[in-house]
Design an enzyme around this catalytic site. Structure first.
Site, PDB file in Angstrom:
ATOM      1  N   CYS A  86       0.769  -1.136  -0.056  1.00 51.52           N
ATOM      2  CA  CYS A  86      -0.064  -0.005   0.026  1.00 51.52           C
ATOM      3  C   CYS A  86       0.843   1.242   0.041  1.00 51.52           C
ATOM      4  O   CYS A  86       0.336   2.342  -0.005  1.00 51.52           O
ATOM      5  CB  CYS A  86      -0.829  -0.048   1.047  1.00 51.52           C
ATOM      6  SG  CYS A  86      -1.964  -1.530   1.290  1.00 51.52           S
TER       7      CYS A  86
ATOM      8  N   LYS B 225      -8.367  -0.186  10.776  1.00 50.12           N
ATOM      9  CA  LYS B 225      -8.159  -1.250   9.399  1.00 50.12           C
ATOM     10  C   LYS B 225      -7.049  -2.394  10.099  1.00 50.12           C
ATOM     11  O   LYS B 225      -6.025  -2.081  10.309  1.00 50.12           O
ATOM     12  CB  LYS B 225      -7.643  -0.705   8.280  1.00 50.12           C
ATOM     13  CG  LYS B 225      -7.804  -2.019   7.276  1.00 50.12           C
ATOM     14  CD  LYS B 225      -7.511  -1.335   6.111  1.00 50.12           C
ATOM     15  CE  LYS B 225      -7.444  -2.346   4.826  1.00 50.12           C
ATOM     16  NZ  LYS B 225      -7.054  -1.788   3.661  1.00 50.12           N
TER      17      LYS B 225
ATOM     18  N   ARG C 105      -8.686  -9.488  -2.425  1.00 46.84           N
ATOM     19  CA  ARG C 105      -7.103  -9.398  -2.936  1.00 46.84           C
ATOM     20  C   ARG C 105      -7.409 -10.239  -4.536  1.00 46.84           C
ATOM     21  O   ARG C 105      -6.677 -10.099  -5.480  1.00 46.84           O
ATOM     22  CB  ARG C 105      -6.151  -9.911  -2.219  1.00 46.84           C
ATOM     23  CG  ARG C 105      -5.929  -8.844  -1.101  1.00 46.84           C
ATOM     24  CD  ARG C 105      -5.067  -9.448  -0.006  1.00 46.84           C
ATOM     25  NE  ARG C 105      -5.157  -8.510   1.190  1.00 46.84           N
ATOM     26  CZ  ARG C 105      -4.224  -8.830   2.137  1.00 46.84           C
ATOM     27  NH1 ARG C 105      -3.516  -9.750   2.305  1.00 46.84           N
ATOM     28  NH2 ARG C 105      -4.300  -7.806   3.244  1.00 46.84           N
TER      29      ARG C 105
ATOM     30  N   GLU D  42      -6.102   5.082  17.206  1.00 46.09           N
ATOM     31  CA  GLU D  42      -5.901   5.453  15.909  1.00 46.09           C
ATOM     32  C   GLU D  42      -7.225   6.434  15.492  1.00 46.09           C
ATOM     33  O   GLU D  42      -7.142   7.386  14.687  1.00 46.09           O
ATOM     34  CB  GLU D  42      -6.249   4.102  15.011  1.00 46.09           C
ATOM     35  CG  GLU D  42      -4.953   3.281  15.124  1.00 46.09           C
ATOM     36  CD  GLU D  42      -4.123   3.750  13.632  1.00 46.09           C
ATOM     37  OE1 GLU D  42      -4.496   4.899  12.989  1.00 46.09           O
ATOM     38  OE2 GLU D  42      -3.220   3.191  13.373  1.00 46.09           O
TER      39      GLU D  42
ATOM     40  N   LYS E 121     -12.668  -1.805  10.311  1.00 44.92           N
ATOM     41  CA  LYS E 121     -13.016  -2.869   9.353  1.00 44.92           C
ATOM     42  C   LYS E 121     -11.969  -3.999   9.719  1.00 44.92           C
ATOM     43  O   LYS E 121     -10.895  -3.783  10.197  1.00 44.92           O
ATOM     44  CB  LYS E 121     -12.145  -2.354   7.881  1.00 44.92           C
ATOM     45  CG  LYS E 121     -12.157  -3.458   6.893  1.00 44.92           C
ATOM     46  CD  LYS E 121     -11.394  -2.411   5.595  1.00 44.92           C
ATOM     47  CE  LYS E 121     -11.159  -3.406   4.384  1.00 44.92           C
ATOM     48  NZ  LYS E 121     -10.707  -2.779   3.271  1.00 44.92           N
TER      49      LYS E 121
ATOM     50  N   TYR F  83     -20.971  -5.698   0.634  1.00 48.53           N
ATOM     51  CA  TYR F  83     -21.169  -6.574  -1.095  1.00 48.53           C
ATOM     52  C   TYR F  83     -22.808  -6.965  -0.981  1.00 48.53           C
ATOM     53  O   TYR F  83     -23.124  -7.401  -2.060  1.00 48.53           O
ATOM     54  CB  TYR F  83     -20.271  -7.733  -1.347  1.00 48.53           C
ATOM     55  CG  TYR F  83     -18.863  -7.059  -0.945  1.00 48.53           C
ATOM     56  CD1 TYR F  83     -18.229  -6.306  -2.153  1.00 48.53           C
ATOM     57  CD2 TYR F  83     -17.932  -7.256   0.212  1.00 48.53           C
ATOM     58  CE1 TYR F  83     -17.036  -5.694  -2.100  1.00 48.53           C
ATOM     59  CE2 TYR F  83     -16.979  -6.860   0.068  1.00 48.53           C
ATOM     60  CZ  TYR F  83     -16.154  -5.913  -1.132  1.00 48.53           C
ATOM     61  OH  TYR F  83     -14.950  -5.475  -0.769  1.00 48.53           O
TER      62      TYR F  83
HETATM   63  C1  PBG Z   1      -6.787  -1.800  -0.025  1.00 50.53           C
HETATM   64  C2  PBG Z   1      -7.769  -2.436   0.443  1.00 50.53           C
HETATM   65  C3  PBG Z   1      -8.258  -3.802   0.881  1.00 50.53           C
HETATM   66  C4  PBG Z   1      -9.560  -3.747   1.263  1.00 50.53           C
HETATM   67  C5  PBG Z   1     -10.111  -2.632   0.729  1.00 50.53           C
HETATM   68  N1  PBG Z   1      -9.173  -1.876   0.607  1.00 50.53           N
HETATM   69  C6  PBG Z   1      -7.412  -4.881   1.029  1.00 50.53           C
HETATM   70  C7  PBG Z   1      -6.187  -4.870   1.857  1.00 50.53           C
HETATM   71  O1  PBG Z   1      -6.020  -4.119   2.695  1.00 50.53           O
HETATM   72  O2  PBG Z   1      -5.382  -5.963   1.712  1.00 50.53           O
HETATM   73  C8  PBG Z   1     -10.316  -4.979   1.664  1.00 50.53           C
HETATM   74  C9  PBG Z   1     -11.863  -4.929   1.371  1.00 50.53           C
HETATM   75  C10 PBG Z   1     -12.504  -6.490   1.407  1.00 50.53           C
HETATM   76  O3  PBG Z   1     -11.728  -7.453   1.957  1.00 50.53           O
HETATM   77  O4  PBG Z   1     -13.568  -6.339   1.110  1.00 50.53           O
HETATM   78  N2  PBG Z   1      -5.808  -1.360   1.119  1.00 50.53           N
END
Ligand code: PBG
Length: 323
Positions: A130, A195, A205, A233, A248, A313
């Site tokens: 990232c 996150k 992914r 955070e 998340k 989703y």
């Molecule tokens: C990108 C990102 C990710 C997700 C959202 N933005 C994947 C990750 O951090 O590897 C995951 C979303 C999902 O699993 O539905 N950084």
């Protein structure tokens, strides 16, 4: 007073009685639908591990957006799959990148729909991390400038809100500052403040082709056992100017959603991630659970935990079921 004077079952006697005392609701207004857009034409490529989810070319994306709009869902969260990747993720902030083109096309036809863009480099870097890499390390400060450029390019294309998901320190401040400098002081930031380095991102992914090519994301995403760290955070991101907080994943982190709700007054979004979606779909396909009932129970649970917004989703199905 206790039983037999007190009988909680009295208020559960029938649907109308239960409606009267119901405490939480899932509404179509709460939902955000994530979508994956790719280059090309007239293609709708199924994501194997996420039945009902596709990689869409812009023309197909517009058809899907039409559905979102007709169901009354307020907004979408866009992820881009570029044609080429490189070590600096230049497709993320390219004037004619896939997200920039998709946002322009959507806003042209659906000016009122909320278009939120994921701001991250992992879908655009050849190494799948990232941020920028030097000697195997993901660089924090050098990455901030690219994230800020990405956010500004999304705003320029017409995005209504940007959602940084990279987990670099200081990115909310860098993005807020860049947006303000470029005349986008009214574009809100919805930060993935909390996150976790979760195993539940696997199917995403696959969908986004964004798995790290070496190592993992543990040096920037949070360690799953931690809770107090989540509050730090959030505090930090609020100080840096985030408008909305994302937690998340959702299902394994309901306590975190509740803690963030209890400790802060900003709107909270729960991200019901790919792996959570796939589990439901798989079990439902096997005939082991009732898809509609379990999905609505989970999403309502996220509301009860304290989420104002649910990124999921399941949004199209949930909207149909609610109606
Ligand atoms: C990108 C990102 C990710 C997700 C959202 N933005 C994947 C990750 O951090 O590897 C995951 C979303 C999902 O699993 O539905 N950084």
């Amino acid at each position: 007073m206790y039983y037999p004077v007190v009988r909680p079952r009295r208020l559960r006697s029938g649907e109308n009685m239960r409606r009267l005392v119901r405490e939480n609701y899932l509404r179509v207004d709460d939902l955000i639908y994530p979508l994956f857009v790719m280059e090309g034409e007239n293609t709708k490529k199924p994501v194997e591990s996420m039945p009902g989810v596709y990689n869409l070319t812009i023309d197909q994306l517009l058809a899907e957006v039409e559905l979102v709009q007709s169901l009354g869902i307020p907004g979408i969260l866009l992820f881009g799959i570029p044609e080429y990747k490189d070590c600096t993720g230049s497709g993320a902030y390219a004037e004619n990148g896939i997200i920039q083109k998709a946002v322009r096309a959507i806003k042209d036809k659906y000016p009122d729909l909320l278009v939120i863009t994921d701001v991250c480099l992992c879908e655009y870097t050849d190494h799948g991390h990232c941020g920028l890499i030097r000697d195997g390390e993901v660089l924090n400060d050098a990455t901030l400038e690219l994230l800020a450029r990405t956010a500004v390019s999304h705003a320029r294309a017409g995005a209504d809100m940007v959602a940084p998901s990279d987990m670099m320190d200081g990115r909310v401040q860098a993005i807020r500052q860049a947006l303000d400098d470029e005349g986008f002081s009214n574009i809100p930031v919805m930060a993935y403040s909390v996150k976790y380095a979760s195993a539940f991102y696997g199917p995403f992914r696959e969908a986004a082709g964004s798995a790290p090519q070496f190592g993992d994301r543990k040096a920037y995403q949070m360690d799953p056992p931690n809770k107090r760290e989540a509050l730090r955070e959030v505090e930090q991101d609020i100080a840096e100017g985030t408008d909305i907080i994302i937690v998340k994943p959702a299902m394994a982190y309901m306590d975190i959603i509740a803690a963030v709700r209890d400790n802060f007054d900003h709107p909270v979004a729960a991200y019901n991630v790919s792996g959570e979606y796939s589990m439901i779909k798989a079990a439902a396909r096997m005939g082991w659970i009732d898809e509609q009932k379990t999905t609505l129970e989970l999403l309502t649970g996220m509301k009860r935990a304290g989420a104002d917004i649910i990124i999921t989703y399941h949004a199209l199905d949930a909207a149909r079921w609610i109606k």
